[in-house]
Design an enzyme around this catalytic site. Structure first.
Site, PDB file in Angstrom:
ATOM      1  N   ARG A  94       0.825  -1.215   0.000  1.00  0.00           N
ATOM      2  CA  ARG A  94       0.000   0.000   0.000  1.00  0.00           C
ATOM      3  C   ARG A  94       0.859   1.266   0.000  1.00  0.00           C
ATOM      4  NH1 ARG A  94      -5.227  -1.375   3.908  1.00  0.00           N
ATOM      5  NH2 ARG A  94      -6.409  -2.430   2.273  1.00  0.00           N
ATOM      6  N   GLY A 125     -12.471  -4.497   1.803  1.00  0.00           N
ATOM      7  CA  GLY A 125     -13.894  -4.175   1.826  1.00  0.00           C
ATOM      8  C   GLY A 125     -14.325  -3.279   0.667  1.00  0.00           C
ATOM      9  N   GLY A 152      -9.856  -8.618   0.478  1.00  0.00           N
ATOM     10  CA  GLY A 152      -9.402  -9.420   1.615  1.00  0.00           C
ATOM     11  C   GLY A 152      -8.185 -10.283   1.372  1.00  0.00           C
ATOM     12  N   LYS A 182     -17.186 -18.278   3.250  1.00  0.00           N
ATOM     13  CA  LYS A 182     -18.612 -18.272   3.556  1.00  0.00           C
ATOM     14  C   LYS A 182     -19.491 -17.649   2.487  1.00  0.00           C
ATOM     15  CE  LYS A 182     -18.444 -18.440   8.536  1.00  0.00           C
ATOM     16  NZ  LYS A 182     -18.786 -17.735   9.758  1.00  0.00           N
TER      17      LYS A 182
HETATM   18  C1  3PG Z   1      -8.729  -1.699   4.928  1.00  0.00           C
HETATM   19  O1  3PG Z   1      -7.664  -2.103   5.418  1.00  0.00           O
HETATM   20  O2  3PG Z   1      -9.574  -2.452   4.423  1.00  0.00           O
HETATM   21  C2  3PG Z   1      -8.955  -0.218   4.897  1.00  0.00           C
HETATM   22  O3  3PG Z   1      -7.825   0.463   5.311  1.00  0.00           O
HETATM   23  C3  3PG Z   1     -10.163   0.151   5.732  1.00  0.00           C
HETATM   24  O4  3PG Z   1      -9.958  -0.157   7.061  1.00  0.00           O
HETATM   25  P1  3PG Z   1     -11.210  -0.392   8.014  1.00  0.00           P
HETATM   26  O5  3PG Z   1     -11.830  -1.692   7.568  1.00  0.00           O
HETATM   27  O6  3PG Z   1     -10.668  -0.435   9.409  1.00  0.00           O
HETATM   28  O7  3PG Z   1     -12.158   0.759   7.785  1.00  0.00           O
HETATM   29 MG    MG Z   2     -11.052  -3.918   6.508  1.00  0.00          MG
END
Ligand code: 3PG
Ligand code: MG
Length: 390
Positions: free
Chosen positions: A39, A370, A347, A199
């Site tokens: 990142r 996410g 993920g 899942k």
């Molecule tokens: C992530 O790692 O998916 C993003 O930085 C968002 O983080 P968060 O899920 O804690 O909002």
């Molecule tokens: Mg996250």
């Protein structure tokens, strides 16, 4: 989303300006060390470009999920890593608003880089509180968002601030949005999606949204068991959400009605226990075995675009990783040969493709978890919506 729908750095006059740059420094840390710097590497071009053009680069990011100030989740811990990757000095301010932040910003010269403390040390960040947004915005003249991976959060430093300052997409955000558009907005067909992971329950919206868009839906990972069980196959002790069998049947019926091809595993590598190098054998149907892999690879050979979310099998344990490794390898080879466009994210997906040694050969691999999933589900992302030209 095409570039004419949002402003890019090409249009930003950054010279001498204070440029607030939202990045995602939420990197995995193990034993006090950054375990994966991807990142940070991804945002380096945006930071370098603004600094080279004479802008004052002020980095804004969250790190972890702290409840208020927490020294273990301070961005100060990451500053040396960021500086090493950028090959430039990076200053640090102990707060992201208020006097300490203002003093650090006031001390900047054109081309300097400053990292502000974790935005989530203030409750106003996640609440998108207007007062907090105003305090952040007061530190800059321009806002650049280069953090697609947090675009699903309507937080102050992601969304709120975009309403207060002239706003531009950074280079990584731009690449990401262009790559994603190639897959779902204007795909070269046939278009296939691989959806894996453990899942079904976490992927229901995703499956619904993808069935409307793709020609072929390939299911792998633990969630495929639920579909196999819904077809009447025995899945033994393997992960399976038995309460979701009717839902799985509905999804299969919907696929059929829409004329979509649904690809499920036809054989599997199973073992009595789930552990590295456990004695294993190949059976008719359970998770992913050689015939399934061959079948999926033959499907890939006839599609032009692939979007991949979720590991195809348990990639972290041999021999269960074979499904992910071999399918990833096949997709990478087709990409190398210019036969297919491959975009992956979400993920564990990047970790799985890295483990398979294939990530670098895909057309685009998103570091978003996410946000990638919500985008695939067709949900508007607040951090992207605020970039749209108004
Ligand atoms: C992530 O790692 O998916 C993003 O930085 C968002 O983080 P968060 O899920 O804690 O909002
Ligand atoms: Mg996250």
């Amino acid at each position: 989303m095409s570039t004419d729908m949002f402003h890019t750095l090409d249009e930003a006059d950054v010279r001498g300006k204070r440029v607030l740059v939202r990045v995602d420094l939420n990197v995995p840390v193990e034993n006090g060390k950054v375990a994966d710097t991807t990142r940070i590497e991804r945002v380096a071009p945006t930071i370098g470009e603004i600094a080279d053009k004479g802008g004052k680069v002020i980095l804004l990011s969250h790190f972890g999920r702290p409840n208020g100030p927490d020294p273990t989740q301070s961005l100060k811990l990451l500053t040396p890593t960021i500086a090493a990757i950028l090959k430039r000095p990076v200053a640090f301010a102990e707060d992201c608003i208020g006097e300490r932040a203002a003093a650090a910003v006031n001390a900047m010269k054109p081309g300097d880089i400053l990292c502000l403390e974790n935005t989530r040390f203030h409750l106003g960040e996640e609440r998108n509180d207007p007062g907090f947004v105003a305090q952040l915005a007061a530190l800059g003249d321009i806002f650049v968002n280069d953090a697609f991976s947090v675009a699903h959060r309507a937080h102050a430093s992601v969304e709120g601030i975009g309403h207060r300052l002239p706003t531009y997409a950074g280079r990584t955000m731009q690449d990401e949005l262009e790559a994603l558009a190639k897959v779902l907005q204007t795909p070269v067909r046939p278009l296939a999606a691989i959806v894996g992971g453990a899942k079904v329950s976490t992927k229901l919206d995703l499956l619904g949204s993808l069935l409307a868009k793709v020609d072929t839906l390939i299911l792998g990972g633990g969630m495929a068991n639920t579909f196999l069980a819904a077809c009447g196959h025995s899945v033994g002790k393997s992960l399976c959400e038995h309460d979701l069998l009717p839902t799985a049947r509905e999804i299969m019926a919907k696929a059929k009605a829409k004329g979509r091809e649904l690809v499920l595993p036809v054989d599997a590598v199973v073992a009595k226990t789930f552990a590295t190098n456990a004695p294993s054998r190949v059976v008719a149907v359970d998770s992913i075995g050689p015939r399934s892999i061959e079948h999926v690879c033959s499907v890939l050979a006839r599609v032009k675009t692939l979007v991949w979310n979720g590991p195809f099998g348990a990639f972290e344990l041999e021999p269960f990783d074979i499904g992910t490794v071999e399918v990833a390898e096949a997709a990478a080879e087709l990409t190398d040969a210019g036969k297919i466009i491959t975009v992956a994210g979400g993920g564990d997906t990047v970790a799985a493709l890295n483990a398979a040694g294939a990530a670098g050969r895909f057309t685009y691999v998103s570091t978003a978890g996410g946000a990638f999933l919500e985008w695939l589900e067709g949900k508007p992302l607040p951090g992207v919506e605020v970039l749209r030209v108004r």
